[in-house]
Motif scaffolding. Sequence first.
Motif, PDB file in Angstrom:
ATOM      1  N   ALA A  25       0.849  -1.188   0.000  1.00  0.00           N
ATOM      2  CA  ALA A  25       0.000   0.000   0.000  1.00  0.00           C
ATOM      3  C   ALA A  25       0.883   1.235   0.000  1.00  0.00           C
ATOM      4  O   ALA A  25       1.904   1.270   0.684  1.00  0.00           O
ATOM      5  N   GLN A  74      -4.789   1.276  -1.044  1.00  0.00           N
ATOM      6  CA  GLN A  74      -5.219   0.145  -0.220  1.00  0.00           C
ATOM      7  C   GLN A  74      -4.274  -1.051  -0.314  1.00  0.00           C
ATOM      8  O   GLN A  74      -4.443  -2.020   0.410  1.00  0.00           O
ATOM      9  N   ARG A 154      -5.581   0.521   4.352  1.00  0.00           N
ATOM     10  CA  ARG A 154      -4.984  -0.620   3.652  1.00  0.00           C
ATOM     11  C   ARG A 154      -5.961  -1.791   3.706  1.00  0.00           C
ATOM     12  O   ARG A 154      -6.607  -2.031   4.700  1.00  0.00           O
TER      13      ARG A 154
END
Length: 155
Positions: A25, A74, A154
């Motif tokens: 991420a 993410q 994340r």
Amino acid sequence: MTSWNQGRSTIDALIAGGRLERVPASRQAAEAELVRARTHVGSARQLAATDAEGAYTLAYDAARRALAAVLQNQGLRATSRGGHTVIYEAVRAQLDPPLGSVLRPFNRMRARRNEVEYRSSEAPTVTPAEVSADVTKVEALIDLAEKAIPAMPRY
């Protein structure tokens, strides 16, 4: 850190199916993608009158980069198996509702860009007006990504 639960089953299925993969991420990388997206939008606006097809491709790429930035933040990325379609599916699963009306133009633009790139003989020519109308929608997608990234942890 809290997790983002909306669309989790869809994201898990996309990962399991090999269409989406986990990557490190990076908020920094996501924000860099948004800068590129804004640059592409500016270029599309400048080219619309003289190179509508090129401008449309740039506008579409800006939209793709904006949605991919949400996923990059993410720790998710489309695989070659997932392509551009999975970017839309993954972001839509997580943000629609309530943001479907902002997201939906991406899928139509993806199909239109494919017509432009792979030229169907029946496909109408891209016009400057079409570019202008869709650039406005792309700017809304970039705005959406800019607001979503800080809120989405994340995966």
